[in-house]
Design a protein around this motif. Structure first.
Motif, PDB file in Angstrom:
ATOM      1  N   ALA A 181       0.755  -1.185  -0.040  1.00  0.00           N
ATOM      2  CA  ALA A 181       0.184  -0.140  -0.015  1.00  0.00           C
ATOM      3  C   ALA A 181       0.802   1.283  -0.130  1.00  0.00           C
ATOM      4  CB  ALA A 181      -0.960   0.194   1.238  1.00  0.00           C
ATOM      5  N   PRO A 182       0.528   2.422  -0.924  1.00  0.00           N
ATOM      6  CA  PRO A 182       1.337   3.597  -0.923  1.00  0.00           C
ATOM      7  C   PRO A 182       0.826   4.353   0.085  1.00  0.00           C
ATOM      8  CG  PRO A 182      -0.480   3.533  -2.486  1.00  0.00           C
ATOM      9  CD  PRO A 182      -0.633   2.101  -1.874  1.00  0.00           C
ATOM     10  N   VAL A 183       1.122   4.249   1.558  1.00  0.00           N
ATOM     11  CA  VAL A 183       0.711   5.098   2.485  1.00  0.00           C
ATOM     12  C   VAL A 183       1.805   5.650   3.211  1.00  0.00           C
ATOM     13  CG1 VAL A 183      -0.485   5.218   4.763  1.00  0.00           C
ATOM     14  CG2 VAL A 183      -1.438   3.595   2.958  1.00  0.00           C
ATOM     15  N   GLU A 184       1.910   7.145   3.415  1.00  0.00           N
ATOM     16  CA  GLU A 184       2.803   7.518   4.104  1.00  0.00           C
ATOM     17  C   GLU A 184       1.995   8.143   5.302  1.00  0.00           C
ATOM     18  OE1 GLU A 184       5.568  11.640   3.735  1.00  0.00           O
ATOM     19  OE2 GLU A 184       4.346  11.152   1.872  1.00  0.00           O
ATOM     20  N   VAL A 185       2.496   7.893   6.739  1.00  0.00           N
ATOM     21  CA  VAL A 185       2.302   8.505   7.570  1.00  0.00           C
ATOM     22  C   VAL A 185       3.239   9.612   8.149  1.00  0.00           C
ATOM     23  CG1 VAL A 185       1.762   8.065  10.116  1.00  0.00           C
ATOM     24  CG2 VAL A 185       1.266   6.190   8.509  1.00  0.00           C
ATOM     25  N   ARG A 186       2.439  10.671   8.425  1.00  0.00           N
ATOM     26  CA  ARG A 186       3.407  11.838   8.695  1.00  0.00           C
ATOM     27  C   ARG A 186       2.582  12.582   9.927  1.00  0.00           C
ATOM     28  NH1 ARG A 186       4.541  16.305   4.182  1.00  0.00           N
ATOM     29  NH2 ARG A 186       5.177  14.304   2.949  1.00  0.00           N
ATOM     30  N   GLN A 187       3.567  12.985  10.997  1.00  0.00           N
ATOM     31  CA  GLN A 187       3.027  13.936  11.872  1.00  0.00           C
ATOM     32  C   GLN A 187       3.103  15.486  11.400  1.00  0.00           C
ATOM     33  OE1 GLN A 187       5.420  13.700  15.578  1.00  0.00           O
ATOM     34  NE2 GLN A 187       3.702  15.109  16.689  1.00  0.00           N
ATOM     35  N   HIS A 188       1.680  15.985  11.743  1.00  0.00           N
ATOM     36  CA  HIS A 188       1.523  17.223  11.032  1.00  0.00           C
ATOM     37  C   HIS A 188       0.437  18.087  11.764  1.00  0.00           C
ATOM     38  CE1 HIS A 188      -0.290  19.987   7.878  1.00  0.00           C
ATOM     39  NE2 HIS A 188       0.981  19.957   7.479  1.00  0.00           N
ATOM     40  N   ASP A 189       0.630  19.252  11.866  1.00  0.00           N
ATOM     41  CA  ASP A 189      -0.264  20.052  12.499  1.00  0.00           C
ATOM     42  C   ASP A 189      -1.043  21.050  11.366  1.00  0.00           C
ATOM     43  OD1 ASP A 189      -1.821  22.385  13.561  1.00  0.00           O
ATOM     44  OD2 ASP A 189      -0.619  22.144  15.509  1.00  0.00           O
ATOM     45  N   ILE A 190      -2.224  20.736  10.843  1.00  0.00           N
ATOM     46  CA  ILE A 190      -2.799  21.157   9.939  1.00  0.00           C
ATOM     47  C   ILE A 190      -2.994  22.804  10.038  1.00  0.00           C
ATOM     48  CG2 ILE A 190      -5.239  21.046  10.868  1.00  0.00           C
ATOM     49  CD1 ILE A 190      -4.402  20.983   7.202  1.00  0.00           C
ATOM     50  N   VAL A 191      -3.161  23.390  11.366  1.00  0.00           N
ATOM     51  CA  VAL A 191      -2.810  24.935  11.404  1.00  0.00           C
ATOM     52  C   VAL A 191      -1.553  25.381  11.477  1.00  0.00           C
ATOM     53  CG1 VAL A 191      -3.548  26.739  12.839  1.00  0.00           C
ATOM     54  CG2 VAL A 191      -5.061  24.724  12.766  1.00  0.00           C
ATOM     55  N   ARG A 192      -0.541  24.857  11.946  1.00  0.00           N
ATOM     56  CA  ARG A 192       0.708  25.465  12.299  1.00  0.00           C
ATOM     57  C   ARG A 192       1.995  25.024  11.282  1.00  0.00           C
ATOM     58  NH1 ARG A 192      -1.364  24.450  17.336  1.00  0.00           N
ATOM     59  NH2 ARG A 192      -1.717  26.094  18.572  1.00  0.00           N
ATOM     60  N   ASP A 193       1.687  23.907  10.648  1.00  0.00           N
ATOM     61  CA  ASP A 193       2.590  23.206   9.810  1.00  0.00           C
ATOM     62  C   ASP A 193       2.458  23.940   8.260  1.00  0.00           C
ATOM     63  OD1 ASP A 193       3.902  22.369  11.804  1.00  0.00           O
ATOM     64  OD2 ASP A 193       3.133  20.161  11.625  1.00  0.00           O
ATOM     65  N   ALA A 194       3.635  23.941   7.449  1.00  0.00           N
ATOM     66  CA  ALA A 194       3.680  24.150   6.081  1.00  0.00           C
ATOM     67  C   ALA A 194       2.721  22.914   5.549  1.00  0.00           C
ATOM     68  CB  ALA A 194       4.884  24.016   5.621  1.00  0.00           C
TER      69      ALA A 194
END
Length: 265
Positions: free
Chosen positions: A85-98
């Motif tokens: 499966a082409p799944v990438e898991v990434r920690q990310h803040d939708i408000v603060r991060d690019a």
């Protein structure tokens, strides 16, 4: 601001599993309807649990890509993905991060924006991450539209459960949640420039998964409910006992699903 229902608490797994049981069939129906196909690039915002990213990965195949993001990816790291499966898991803040690298054919967020104080920034990021013709599918609760844990308030158990639910709503509001946000989604999507906007609502009544979800939520918030004067320890014990004994017909706030397309091809 700290998210009220932390993914790091042990009860979060029960809560995620109950949400998956209640809402995944509804979500998958809408994802099918907007056309998730081989080779598509998808972004699952605030994924939390692996079920939706795994479903998307099964649809886009080896030539597609699924990005699953959350501020806490601890439950996603242990996800069981389809082979290759082409799944990438990434920690990310939708408000603060690019924003992540796009563009995407689909962006989906379930039970995310209602909890954010700066939901307008999050929405703008999601819309700007779509290609022309891409689809944004937002699914959010509207606790003010149906605020009760037990709509059939026929006795003291139901009244007590509804009182504890009121305490939960107050805790949400104190952290910037918009308890009437779900109903605004069609307008929000149109104001963001999306076309062909549609919306539907899902309202489960008396499902065992509602009891699991209510129990996990109360256990996660027990100390805060007591500290805020929203319920006593004995009241919480009584509600949990009533749920465990199957005496309550529990429901959730309506989940409103709205979707639209970026103009162009």
């Amino acid at each position: 601001m700290e998210y009220l229902l932390s993914n790091r608490q042990v009860e979060a797994g029960d809560r995620f599993a109950a949400i998956s049981e209640l809402f995944d069939p509804w979500t998958f129906r809408h994802l099918d309807g907007v056309g998730v196909a081989e080779g598509r690039r998808c972004w699952e915002v605030g994924a939390g649990w692996p079920s939706v990213p795994a479903w998307l990965a099964g649809r886009v195949g080896g030539s597609g890509h699924v990005l699953a993001t959350d501020i806490d990816v601890s439950w996603l790291r242990d996800g069981t993905w389809p082979t290759g499966a082409p799944v990438e898991v990434r920690q990310h803040d939708i408000v603060r991060d690019a924003p992540p690298e796009g563009p995407f054919d689909l962006v989906h967020a379930r039970l995310v924006l209602v909890h954010l104080a700066d939901r307008d920034t999050a929405l703008r990021t999601m819309v700007e991450s779509l290609r022309p013709g891409g689809v944004l599918l937002l699914e959010d609760a509207d606790p003010a539209l149906q605020p009760l844990a037990c709509p059939d308030e026929r006795g003291p158990d139901e009244r007590l459960a509804n009182g504890v639910r009121r305490g939960f709503r107050r805790l949400l509001a104190e952290r910037g949640a918009d308890l009437a946000y779900g109903r605004t989604l069609p307008r929000v999507l149109r104001d963001a420039g999306l076309a062909d906007v549609r919306a539907e609502a899902f309202f489960p009544i008396a499902s065992p998964a509602c009891g699991v979800l209510e129990t996990a939520t109360i256990l996660q918030l027990r100390d805060r409910l007591i500290a805020g004067g929203h319920a006593t320890g004995e009241e919480i014990r009584q509600v949990l006992a009533a749920i465990a004994e199957g005496r309550l017909d529990l429901t959730t706030a309506p989940l409103i699903s709205a979707w639209g397309r970026v103009p162009g091809k």
